[in-house]
Design a protein around this motif. Structure first.
Motif, PDB file in Angstrom:
ATOM      1  N   GLU A  70      -7.737  -5.812  -2.756  1.00 20.38           N
ATOM      2  CA  GLU A  70      -7.172  -5.655  -3.538  1.00 20.38           C
ATOM      3  C   GLU A  70      -8.276  -4.772  -4.976  1.00 20.38           C
ATOM      4  OE1 GLU A  70      -6.886  -9.678  -5.176  1.00 20.38           O
ATOM      5  OE2 GLU A  70      -5.426  -9.716  -3.397  1.00 20.38           O
ATOM      6  N   GLY A  71      -9.385  -4.826  -4.830  1.00 20.11           N
ATOM      7  CA  GLY A  71     -10.580  -4.077  -5.780  1.00 20.11           C
ATOM      8  C   GLY A  71      -9.730  -2.604  -5.569  1.00 20.11           C
ATOM      9  N   MET A  72     -10.172  -2.065  -4.519  1.00 18.74           N
ATOM     10  CA  MET A  72      -9.902  -0.415  -3.754  1.00 18.74           C
ATOM     11  C   MET A  72      -7.933  -0.228  -4.856  1.00 18.74           C
ATOM     12  SD  MET A  72     -10.129  -0.501   0.020  1.00 18.74           S
ATOM     13  CE  MET A  72      -7.963  -1.340   1.119  1.00 18.74           C
ATOM     14  N   ILE A  73      -7.565  -1.017  -4.835  1.00 20.32           N
ATOM     15  CA  ILE A  73      -6.039  -0.541  -5.107  1.00 20.32           C
ATOM     16  C   ILE A  73      -6.012  -0.161  -6.598  1.00 20.32           C
ATOM     17  CG2 ILE A  73      -3.827  -0.988  -4.536  1.00 20.32           C
ATOM     18  CD1 ILE A  73      -4.825   0.083  -2.277  1.00 20.32           C
ATOM     19  N   ASP A  74      -7.212  -1.101  -7.013  1.00 19.64           N
ATOM     20  CA  ASP A  74      -6.647  -1.326  -8.517  1.00 19.64           C
ATOM     21  C   ASP A  74      -7.394   0.010  -9.119  1.00 19.64           C
ATOM     22  OD1 ASP A  74      -4.930  -3.685  -8.485  1.00 19.64           O
ATOM     23  OD2 ASP A  74      -7.118  -5.137  -8.495  1.00 19.64           O
ATOM     24  N   ALA A  75      -8.602   0.371  -8.460  1.00 19.44           N
ATOM     25  CA  ALA A  75      -9.862   1.457  -8.483  1.00 19.44           C
ATOM     26  C   ALA A  75      -8.870   2.553  -8.785  1.00 19.44           C
ATOM     27  CB  ALA A  75     -10.952   1.591  -7.101  1.00 19.44           C
ATOM     28  N   ALA A  76      -7.243   2.941  -7.699  1.00 18.70           N
ATOM     29  CA  ALA A  76      -7.159   4.237  -7.437  1.00 18.70           C
ATOM     30  C   ALA A  76      -5.962   3.831  -8.946  1.00 18.70           C
ATOM     31  CB  ALA A  76      -5.825   4.630  -6.489  1.00 18.70           C
ATOM     32  N   ARG A  82      -1.647   5.508 -11.041  1.00 20.13           N
ATOM     33  CA  ARG A  82      -1.065   4.816  -9.848  1.00 20.13           C
ATOM     34  C   ARG A  82      -1.522   5.303  -9.237  1.00 20.13           C
ATOM     35  NH1 ARG A  82       0.021  10.552 -10.518  1.00 20.13           N
ATOM     36  NH2 ARG A  82      -0.034  11.431  -8.849  1.00 20.13           N
ATOM     37  N   LEU A  83      -0.927   5.081  -7.174  1.00 21.74           N
ATOM     38  CA  LEU A  83      -0.996   4.367  -6.306  1.00 21.74           C
ATOM     39  C   LEU A  83      -0.258   5.175  -5.445  1.00 21.74           C
ATOM     40  CD1 LEU A  83      -2.666   3.853  -3.859  1.00 21.74           C
ATOM     41  CD2 LEU A  83      -1.786   2.148  -3.266  1.00 21.74           C
ATOM     42  N   ASP A  84      -0.722   6.097  -4.709  1.00 22.57           N
ATOM     43  CA  ASP A  84       0.927   7.531  -3.677  1.00 22.57           C
ATOM     44  C   ASP A  84       0.418   6.543  -1.980  1.00 22.57           C
ATOM     45  OD1 ASP A  84       1.417   8.703  -5.585  1.00 22.57           O
ATOM     46  OD2 ASP A  84       0.023  10.073  -5.806  1.00 22.57           O
ATOM     47  N   ILE A  85      -0.934   6.699  -1.565  1.00 20.63           N
ATOM     48  CA  ILE A  85      -0.541   6.645  -0.457  1.00 20.63           C
ATOM     49  C   ILE A  85      -2.257   6.049   0.153  1.00 20.63           C
ATOM     50  CG2 ILE A  85      -1.754   7.982   2.269  1.00 20.63           C
ATOM     51  CD1 ILE A  85      -0.454  10.585   0.087  1.00 20.63           C
ATOM     52  N   LEU A  86      -1.903   4.884   1.000  1.00 15.79           N
ATOM     53  CA  LEU A  86      -3.437   3.929   1.398  1.00 15.79           C
ATOM     54  C   LEU A  86      -3.036   4.264   3.135  1.00 15.79           C
ATOM     55  CD1 LEU A  86      -5.014   1.559   1.442  1.00 15.79           C
ATOM     56  CD2 LEU A  86      -2.811  -0.146   1.831  1.00 15.79           C
ATOM     57  N   VAL A  87      -4.815   4.521   3.380  1.00 17.19           N
ATOM     58  CA  VAL A  87      -5.023   4.479   4.363  1.00 17.19           C
ATOM     59  C   VAL A  87      -5.786   3.884   5.265  1.00 17.19           C
ATOM     60  CG1 VAL A  87      -6.272   6.934   6.414  1.00 17.19           C
ATOM     61  CG2 VAL A  87      -4.316   7.242   4.040  1.00 17.19           C
ATOM     62  N   ASN A  88      -5.383   3.097   6.305  1.00 22.66           N
ATOM     63  CA  ASN A  88      -6.052   2.037   6.494  1.00 22.66           C
ATOM     64  C   ASN A  88      -6.638   2.474   7.852  1.00 22.66           C
ATOM     65  OD1 ASN A  88      -5.641  -0.385   4.440  1.00 22.66           O
ATOM     66  ND2 ASN A  88      -3.413  -0.323   5.534  1.00 22.66           N
ATOM     67  N   ASN A  89      -8.344   2.725   7.846  1.00 24.35           N
ATOM     68  CA  ASN A  89      -8.751   3.272   8.362  1.00 24.35           C
ATOM     69  C   ASN A  89      -9.711   3.027   9.120  1.00 24.35           C
ATOM     70  OD1 ASN A  89      -9.792   5.712  10.117  1.00 24.35           O
ATOM     71  ND2 ASN A  89     -12.069   6.062   8.442  1.00 24.35           N
ATOM     72  N   ALA A  90     -10.417   1.983   8.199  1.00 22.38           N
ATOM     73  CA  ALA A  90     -11.625   1.165   9.176  1.00 22.38           C
ATOM     74  C   ALA A  90     -11.235   0.216   9.641  1.00 22.38           C
ATOM     75  CB  ALA A  90     -12.106  -0.307   7.173  1.00 22.38           C
ATOM     76  N   ALA A 120      -4.072  -7.112   4.204  1.00 20.66           N
ATOM     77  CA  ALA A 120      -4.207  -7.550   2.115  1.00 20.66           C
ATOM     78  C   ALA A 120      -4.068  -6.201   1.669  1.00 20.66           C
ATOM     79  CB  ALA A 120      -6.048  -8.054   2.405  1.00 20.66           C
ATOM     80  N   ALA A 121      -4.847  -5.232   2.034  1.00 18.31           N
ATOM     81  CA  ALA A 121      -4.671  -4.116   1.400  1.00 18.31           C
ATOM     82  C   ALA A 121      -2.811  -4.119   0.864  1.00 18.31           C
ATOM     83  CB  ALA A 121      -5.145  -2.826   2.276  1.00 18.31           C
ATOM     84  N   MET A 122      -2.428  -3.792   2.740  1.00 16.04           N
ATOM     85  CA  MET A 122      -0.619  -3.301   2.316  1.00 16.04           C
ATOM     86  C   MET A 122      -0.099  -4.248   1.313  1.00 16.04           C
ATOM     87  SD  MET A 122      -0.129  -2.086   6.774  1.00 16.04           S
ATOM     88  CE  MET A 122       1.158  -2.521   6.379  1.00 16.04           C
ATOM     89  N   ARG A 123      -0.544  -5.689   1.106  1.00 15.70           N
ATOM     90  CA  ARG A 123       0.054  -6.136   0.856  1.00 15.70           C
ATOM     91  C   ARG A 123      -0.196  -6.110  -1.282  1.00 15.70           C
ATOM     92  NH1 ARG A 123      -1.620 -11.293   1.933  1.00 15.70           N
ATOM     93  NH2 ARG A 123      -3.770 -11.135   1.223  1.00 15.70           N
ATOM     94  N   LYS A 124      -0.984  -5.938  -1.460  1.00 11.79           N
ATOM     95  CA  LYS A 124      -1.291  -5.097  -3.010  1.00 11.79           C
ATOM     96  C   LYS A 124      -0.504  -4.493  -2.952  1.00 11.79           C
ATOM     97  CE  LYS A 124      -3.742  -4.875  -6.810  1.00 11.79           C
ATOM     98  NZ  LYS A 124      -3.078  -6.129  -7.704  1.00 11.79           N
ATOM     99  N   ALA A 125      -0.826  -3.005  -2.171  1.00  8.85           N
ATOM    100  CA  ALA A 125      -0.301  -1.426  -2.017  1.00  8.85           C
ATOM    101  C   ALA A 125       1.846  -1.544  -2.561  1.00  8.85           C
ATOM    102  CB  ALA A 125      -1.012  -1.135  -0.733  1.00  8.85           C
ATOM    103  N   VAL A 126       1.991  -2.668  -1.684  1.00  9.53           N
ATOM    104  CA  VAL A 126       3.418  -2.039  -1.636  1.00  9.53           C
ATOM    105  C   VAL A 126       3.426  -3.191  -2.934  1.00  9.53           C
ATOM    106  CG1 VAL A 126       5.524  -3.880  -0.874  1.00  9.53           C
ATOM    107  CG2 VAL A 126       3.837  -2.151   0.704  1.00  9.53           C
ATOM    108  N   GLY A 136       6.505   5.689  -1.945  1.00  2.00           N
ATOM    109  CA  GLY A 136       4.383   5.182  -1.311  1.00  2.00           C
ATOM    110  C   GLY A 136       4.429   5.475   0.104  1.00  2.00           C
ATOM    111  N   ASN A 137       3.284   5.542   0.414  1.00  2.00           N
ATOM    112  CA  ASN A 137       3.261   5.717   2.218  1.00  2.00           C
ATOM    113  C   ASN A 137       1.626   5.263   2.524  1.00  2.00           C
ATOM    114  OD1 ASN A 137       4.792   8.010   2.492  1.00  2.00           O
ATOM    115  ND2 ASN A 137       4.158   8.676   0.842  1.00  2.00           N
TER     116      ASN A 137
END
Length: 193
Positions: A70-76, A82-90, A120-126, A136-137
């Protein structure tokens, strides 16, 4: 520049594919929150890209922890509005142990990083995408290991689960212009191996 001023979060950014993704995105004008556990590597990456078209901000975090996702999304959003794209690569590998020798500890570690973290990241990003109202992507980095018998059973299961985790929001939010893609590369010479 294809990604000029886009606000992007990339996990697993300190090495391998994640690092390459950040480098390309920043050169294309994107503003990136680079996420990984190894802060010193993230700082070196940010320094190497300081003269490029986009910007990099470092976020030292562990995607197996909800507060970091959640913090990384909030940081963007805090950095660029805003947030445009999330890349879940880890991701992490299992130890290639056959199923008779697979441990509960390794199962939890791999699933926490490779399935729970992206979820968890997708939930926050959506949630952010819906609030913004402009779509968004999301890009989930899976693996051919999801369907290859030579992959470790835990790693393969985690990538198959990641594929499934991506299909639901792609369907559920298509009317909201939220796209979810899963890419499944084959073997790439990175530190993960």
């Amino acid at each position: 520049m294809k990604l000029k001023d886009k606000s992007i979060v990339v996990t697993g950014a300190s090495s391998g594919m994640g690092k390459a993704i950040v480098e390309l995105f920043v050169k294309e004008g994107a503003n990136v929150i680079a996420v990984a556990r190894r802060k010193e590597r993230l700082e070196a990456l940010a320094e190497s890209l300081k003269d490029e078209a986009g910007q990099v901000q470092v976020f030292a975090g562990d995607v197996s922890r909800r507060q970091d996702c959640e913090g990384m999304i909030d940081a963007a959003v805090a950095a660029w509005g805003r947030l445009d794209i999330l890349v879940n690569n880890a991701g992490v590998m299992d130890d290639m142990a056959p199923i008779a020798e697979a441990s509960d500890e390794k199962f939890r570690q791999v699933m926490d990083v490779s399935v729970y973290g992206p979820m968890a990241a997708m939930r926050k990003a959506v949630q952010v995408f819906l609030e913004q109202g402009q779509g968004g992507n999301i890009v989930n980095v899976s693996s051919v290991g999801a369907s290859h018998q030579a992959a470790g059973p835990i790693y393969g299961a985690s990538k198959a689960a990641l594929n499934a985790v991506g299909r639901n929001p792609a369907y559920m939010y298509k009317g909201e212009k939220i796209r979810v893609n899963v890419i499944a590369p084959g073997g790439i010479n990175t530190e993960i191996a």
